[in-house]
Design a protein around this motif. Structure first.
Motif, short mmCIF file in Angstrom:
data_model
loop_
_atom_site.label_atom_id
_atom_site.label_comp_id
_atom_site.label_asym_id
_atom_site.label_seq_id
_atom_site.Cartn_x
_atom_site.Cartn_y
_atom_site.Cartn_z
N GLU A 80 31.66 -20.17 7.30
CA GLU A 80 32.91 -19.62 6.80
C GLU A 80 32.86 -19.55 5.27
N SER A 81 33.00 -18.37 4.74
CA SER A 81 32.94 -18.18 3.30
C SER A 81 34.36 -18.24 2.73
N LEU A 82 34.66 -19.29 2.00
CA LEU A 82 35.99 -19.46 1.42
C LEU A 82 35.90 -19.35 -0.09
N THR A 83 36.92 -18.77 -0.66
CA THR A 83 36.99 -18.75 -2.11
C THR A 83 37.40 -20.13 -2.57
N SER A 117 33.41 1.43 -22.07
CA SER A 117 32.43 2.28 -22.75
C SER A 117 31.19 2.42 -21.89
N SER A 118 30.34 3.32 -22.30
CA SER A 118 29.10 3.53 -21.55
C SER A 118 28.18 2.33 -21.67
N LYS A 119 28.23 1.58 -22.78
CA LYS A 119 27.41 0.37 -22.93
C LYS A 119 27.82 -0.67 -21.88
N ILE A 120 29.11 -0.80 -21.71
CA ILE A 120 29.62 -1.75 -20.71
C ILE A 120 29.21 -1.29 -19.32
N GLU A 121 29.34 0.01 -19.07
CA GLU A 121 28.94 0.55 -17.77
C GLU A 121 27.46 0.31 -17.50
N LYS A 122 26.63 0.51 -18.51
CA LYS A 122 25.19 0.28 -18.36
C LYS A 122 24.90 -1.20 -18.06
N ALA A 123 25.61 -2.06 -18.78
CA ALA A 123 25.41 -3.50 -18.58
C ALA A 123 25.80 -3.91 -17.16
N LEU A 124 26.93 -3.39 -16.70
CA LEU A 124 27.36 -3.69 -15.32
C LEU A 124 26.36 -3.15 -14.32
N LEU A 129 26.78 -4.62 -10.73
CA LEU A 129 28.19 -4.92 -10.50
C LEU A 129 29.05 -3.68 -10.68
N GLU A 130 30.21 -3.68 -10.01
CA GLU A 130 31.15 -2.57 -10.13
C GLU A 130 32.04 -2.72 -11.36
N ASP A 131 32.55 -3.95 -11.55
CA ASP A 131 33.42 -4.21 -12.69
C ASP A 131 33.26 -5.66 -13.12
N MET A 132 33.93 -6.02 -14.21
CA MET A 132 33.84 -7.39 -14.69
C MET A 132 35.20 -8.08 -14.64
N VAL A 137 32.01 -14.14 -11.25
CA VAL A 137 31.08 -13.34 -10.45
C VAL A 137 29.98 -12.77 -11.35
N VAL A 138 30.35 -12.33 -12.54
CA VAL A 138 29.38 -11.79 -13.49
C VAL A 138 28.35 -12.87 -13.84
N LYS A 139 28.84 -14.06 -14.13
CA LYS A 139 27.96 -15.16 -14.51
C LYS A 139 27.03 -15.55 -13.35
N ALA A 140 27.57 -15.61 -12.15
CA ALA A 140 26.76 -15.96 -10.98
C ALA A 140 25.67 -14.91 -10.74
N ARG A 141 26.04 -13.64 -10.89
CA ARG A 141 25.07 -12.57 -10.69
C ARG A 141 23.97 -12.63 -11.75
N TYR A 142 24.38 -12.91 -12.99
CA TYR A 142 23.40 -13.04 -14.07
C TYR A 142 22.40 -14.15 -13.75
N ARG A 143 22.90 -15.30 -13.34
CA ARG A 143 22.02 -16.44 -13.04
C ARG A 143 21.03 -16.12 -11.94
N SER A 144 21.52 -15.49 -10.87
CA SER A 144 20.60 -15.19 -9.76
C SER A 144 19.53 -14.19 -10.19
N LEU A 145 19.91 -13.17 -10.96
CA LEU A 145 18.93 -12.19 -11.44
C LEU A 145 17.96 -12.81 -12.45
N ALA A 146 18.48 -13.66 -13.31
CA ALA A 146 17.63 -14.31 -14.31
C ALA A 146 16.57 -15.18 -13.62
N LEU A 147 16.96 -15.89 -12.59
CA LEU A 147 16.00 -16.69 -11.85
C LEU A 147 14.96 -15.82 -11.16
N GLU A 148 15.41 -14.71 -10.60
CA GLU A 148 14.50 -13.82 -9.88
C GLU A 148 13.47 -13.16 -10.80
#
Length: 181
Positions: A80-83, A117-124, A129-132, A137-148
């Motif tokens: 069960e995935s709970l917030t 801006s387009s810079k923000i869009e590129k970063a996302l 990610l769709e939005d920030m 969520v942004v931080k968690a995604r960064y960590r998982s990608l950085a590890l990978e």
């Protein structure tokens, strides 16, 4: 000195036994920290006859097993995935007699953040990610990608190194944008 030690040792509490009572055994299930002291022979005999569940019904035994599975603490399904917010509500409900929100708050009518801006869009896009709107969520995604894509994990791979740099730059930009808001 040896006589002092022998005076301190207890005798086996089994009636008629003169051996030293070196082994302890609980007196009852409600007094588990109160012990009898027996010799090895008599503690074995006592343990063979010991029944923690003596006097329990089948339902009480099953209920006790369920409590013991979770160390007598409330548990939730692993699948069960709970917030975090939902977990906190459930824990609060335990303390407030089932009421999940002791002080209901008005629901905020936040509008989703628009891309600036387009810079923000590129970063996302770099982070996938769709939005920030939720920076956790942004931080968690960064960590998982950085590890990978970390260079230590991908030794000698130039593509992984470039990807890692792009991920770091994107996260830095989004972090700065988040700090401004």
């Amino acid at each position: 000195r040896e006589t002092l030690m022998s005076k301190r040792k207890k005798l086996c509490e089994f009636e008629g036994c003169m051996e030293h009572g070196e082994y302890r055994a609980p007196k009852s299930r409600v007094r588990l920290n109160d012990y009898y002291y027996f010799c090895l022979e008599h503690v074995r005999e006592y343990n063979k006859a010991w029944d923690y569940f003596e006097g329990y019904t089948e339902e009480e035994i099953t209920a006790q097993y369920k409590l013991d599975d979770g160390w007598d603490r409330p548990t939730w399904s692993v699948t069960e995935s709970l917030t975090t917010e939902e977990r906190m509500r459930r824990m609060a409900a335990m303390f407030y007699g089932g009421q999940t929100d002791p002080q209901p708050k008005k629901k905020s009518r936040k509008k989703p953040r628009k891309r600036v801006s387009s810079k923000i869009e590129k970063a996302l896009d770099t982070l996938g990610l769709e939005d920030m709107s939720d920076f956790v969520v942004v931080k968690a995604r960064y960590r998982s990608l950085a590890l990978e894509w970390h260079p230590d994990k991908n030794k000698g791979n130039k593509k992984a190194e470039d990807k890692f740099k792009a991920i770091n730059e994107a996260y830095t930009l989004l972090k700065e944008k988040h700090a401004q808001e």
